[in-house]
Design an enzyme around this catalytic site. Structure first.
Site, PDB file in Angstrom:
ATOM      1  N   LYS A   1       0.834  -1.212   0.000  1.00 59.57           N
ATOM      2  CA  LYS A   1       0.000   0.000   0.000  1.00 59.57           C
ATOM      3  C   LYS A   1       0.861   1.252   0.000  1.00 59.57           C
ATOM      4  CE  LYS A   1       0.014   2.518   2.982  1.00 59.57           C
ATOM      5  NZ  LYS A   1       0.227   3.409   4.112  1.00 59.57           N
TER       6      LYS A   1
ATOM      7  N   ASP B   1       2.425   6.830  -2.699  1.00 60.40           N
ATOM      8  CA  ASP B   1       3.713   7.317  -3.191  1.00 60.40           C
ATOM      9  C   ASP B   1       4.284   6.465  -4.322  1.00 60.40           C
ATOM     10  OD1 ASP B   1       3.392   9.120  -1.189  1.00 60.40           O
ATOM     11  OD2 ASP B   1       5.189   8.604  -0.057  1.00 60.40           O
TER      12      ASP B   1
HETATM   13  P1  FBP Z   1       2.624   6.178   3.386  1.00 56.42           P
HETATM   14  O1  FBP Z   1       4.050   6.062   2.946  1.00 56.42           O
HETATM   15  O2  FBP Z   1       2.406   5.758   4.766  1.00 56.42           O
HETATM   16  O3  FBP Z   1       1.727   5.476   2.421  1.00 56.42           O
HETATM   17  O4  FBP Z   1       2.174   7.702   3.356  1.00 56.42           O
HETATM   18  C1  FBP Z   1       2.368   8.494   2.263  1.00 56.42           C
HETATM   19  C2  FBP Z   1       2.093   9.959   2.512  1.00 56.42           C
HETATM   20  O5  FBP Z   1       0.812  10.312   2.031  1.00 56.42           O
HETATM   21  C3  FBP Z   1       3.181  10.817   1.878  1.00 56.42           C
HETATM   22  O6  FBP Z   1       2.902  11.059   0.525  1.00 56.42           O
HETATM   23  C4  FBP Z   1       3.165  12.045   2.733  1.00 56.42           C
HETATM   24  O7  FBP Z   1       4.411  12.669   2.741  1.00 56.42           O
HETATM   25  C5  FBP Z   1       2.832  11.515   4.091  1.00 56.42           C
HETATM   26  O8  FBP Z   1       2.137  10.302   3.887  1.00 56.42           O
HETATM   27  C6  FBP Z   1       1.995  12.456   4.903  1.00 56.42           C
HETATM   28  O9  FBP Z   1       1.861  11.926   6.178  1.00 56.42           O
HETATM   29  P2  FBP Z   1       0.750  12.353   7.229  1.00 56.42           P
HETATM   30  O10 FBP Z   1      -0.459  11.527   6.922  1.00 56.42           O
HETATM   31  O11 FBP Z   1       1.330  11.932   8.522  1.00 56.42           O
HETATM   32  O12 FBP Z   1       0.474  13.810   7.094  1.00 56.42           O
END
Ligand code: FBP
Length: 551
Positions: free
Chosen positions: A198, A201
């Protein structure tokens, strides 16, 4: 409860499954697989889950599979399709034995450790089919890495009769799934662990995993928005739009959006680093397009900036690392009474080169670098408004060029950040089908007694009926990496590769996109109903990486 028309329609959408998963199944064992690097070390670290064979799930006789209690965990940031992994897992388990039960751990991995769970019943699953979000059971970023956490997880599994866990997460969460699988196997705890890929990114992919679920939908949402902004720009003819796009460090999202929309300027962090480009070089790329277009009377355009850009510009990454060293564990710094005192302290701590870079930064950005810090005291890079930094620096250069008579246009800007807008959208048909199939495949691996595997679907650019389901040993995707000063076994984060087809396509076309030709594309909103070639098509990235020629 009131529901929108699209929600009602999506709740009854039947996700497509690979043909092999529709009736009885048999698991075919392939070649023993090993990681590309660090084999000896990994073999020692994972004696029970190393060197497992690749698996494919094929059509087979209907059989009597055991009833199993399974726990599922959502880990990390939301990604469209999470609910479908759970509904695919639920349907798969019940397809194999209607007495199987599924428990959801609440709020992510901490739910397992703190024993917060809910048994997922049919109506709860039905309420969430094909919807975005992770609100069915919630998610979290707790890392499962200590013996105490593993033992606490085992205790609740024992209490609930759970003999398998499914962890739905990114590279780090699947790394933890791998360690957990090894621990439970080594201690004969009778708990299988299966991972599912999942993340919006798109950075959990490799030789075995073609893409992570969520990337397709998130990129389509952002591309729709970028296309709309471009249409506004070419209509109003008065703004340059700077768009920062989510993607913690890899630039896959930005590259995919560029391929879908053909903006004037796009930055790919991995290229910036490989070419050792300075902040000035980056600014010059934008200035070149703005001047050329402005002198041709086109005072509008679009610039795409990946969220992680700043850390890939060598001088900025040096500055950030010096700032982290200087302030993260300094009690003296934390006690300083005013922002000015803090800035003075920092100036003394920086090397002359980093001091120079720091002094050239606009006031607000310098503040974000030094004063907004995370609980560990480190700079919160994701909060830095890189698009605004670039606007300031470009404006300053254009002013100078105007004074010198080299630029005749006008430069008015609008900045955007597209991130959360795409993480909980209704999954596209591709993500709905893919994530449902991942969940169903996880159920197949579980009833066949497998542990230490990632659920895997291949040939994703073919029609869903031709997809190939299987399992990849988690240890096969591991390598050793330095993290926080220590060598650790981890699943490698996949960055944009500059010699792969998606980057090469962008590189071959970007000059025309940047000049005055106006080659914008307008992808429009995600389509759920209509011709398959529109509704089921996946990303440009996947199509360029895995052209459909499998049959
Ligand atoms: P994952 O790697 O957990 O899938 O999250 C991706 C993401 O959406 C990134 O693109 C972004 O930098 C980060 O999570 C944002 O994190 P948060 O939800 O803590 O604001």
């Amino acid at each position: 409860m009131r529901k929108t028309k699209i929600e009602i329609a999506r709740l009854i959408y039947k996700p497509k499954l690979p043909a092999s998963l529709r009736q009885g199944i048999t698991i075919k064992t392939g070649a023993v697989s090993e990681p590309d690097e660090d084999r000896e070390e990994l073999k020692k670290l994972f004696p029970n889950t190393y060197g497992l064979p690749l698996l494919s799930v094929e059509s087979g006789e209907e059989a009597k599979w055991p009833a199993i209690n399974v726990g599922v965990i959502l880990s990390g940031g939301q990604a469209p399709g999470g609910h479908n992994v759970i509904s695919g897992l639920y349907d798969g388990l019940r397809h194999f034995n209607s007495r199987s039960r599924l428990y959801g751990f609440i709020g992510g991995p901490s739910g397992l450790v703190d024993h917060k769970f809910i048994e997922l019943q049919h109506d709860m699953v039905d309420e969430c089919r094909n919807t975005g979000g992770f609100d069915m059971i919630g998610s979290g970023r707790t890392k499962l890495e200590t013996k105490e956490q593993f033992d606490s997880g085992a205790a609740i599994c024992k209490e609930l009769g759970i003999s398998a866990l499914v962890i739905i997460g990114g590279d780090d969460s699947n790394t933890n799934a791998c360690v957990l699988a090894e621990y439970y196997a080594a201690n004969n705890m009778g708990i299988q662990v299966i991972g599912c890929p999942k993340t919006i990114d798109g950075d959990l992919k490799n030789e075995y995993i073609e893409t992570s679920f969520g990337f397709d939908t998130a990129c389509k949402v952002y591309s729709e928005l970028i296309g709309n902004v471009q249409r506004d720009a070419i209509s109003a003819k008065k703004y340059w739009h700077f768009v920062r796009l989510m993607g913690r460090s890899a630039s896959h999202i930005t590259l995919e959006c560029a391929l879908q929309t053909q903006p004037n300027v796009t930055f790919i962090s991995e290229e910036i680093k490989a070419r050792g480009m300075s902040l000035d070089d980056v600014v010059d790329v934008i200035v070149k397009s703005v001047v050329q277009r402005g002198n041709d009377g086109l005072n509008f355009g679009t610039v795409l900036v990946p969220e992680g850009l700043i850390e890939f510009i060598p001088e900025m990454s040096k500055l950030i690392s010096e700032l982290n060293d200087a302030v993260s564990s300094s009690e003296e710094f934390n006690k300083l009474p005013t922002d000015d005192d803090k800035k003075y302290y920092i100036m003394q701590a920086l090397s002359p080169e980093s001091r120079d870079v720091y002094l050239r930064l606009p006031h607000k950005i310098a503040n974000q670098l030094t004063l907004d810090r995370d609980p560990h005291g480190n700079v919160q890079v994701s909060l830095i408004e890189t698009e605004k930094l670039l606007i300031k620096l470009v404006s300053a250069k254009l002013k100078k060029l105007k004074e010198e008579g080299e630029y005749k246009g006008s430069f008015n800007t609008v900045s955007h950040f597209f991130g959360y807008e795409g993480r909980c959208s209704y999954p596209t048909n591709f993500d709905a089908d893919y994530s449902y199939s991942l969940g169903f495949t996880a159920a197949a691996l579980i009833v066949e007694g497998k542990t230490g595997y990632m659920s895997n679907i291949r040939h994703l650019t073919a029609p869903a009926t031709e997809w190939v389901a299987g399992g990849v040993p988690l240890t096969t995707m591991m390598h050793l990496e330095k993290r926080k000063g220590q060598i650790k076994p981890v699943i490698e984060k996949s960055l944009v590769k500059l010699d792969d087809n998606p980057f090469r396509y962008y590189e071959a076309n970007r000059e025309v996109w940047a000049d005055s030709s106006n080659t914008y594309l307008y992808p429009g909103p995600i389509q759920y109903y209509g011709p398959e070639q529109i509704c089921d098509a996946t990303t440009e990235t996947l199509s360029l990486e895995h052209p459909y020629n499998h049959m």
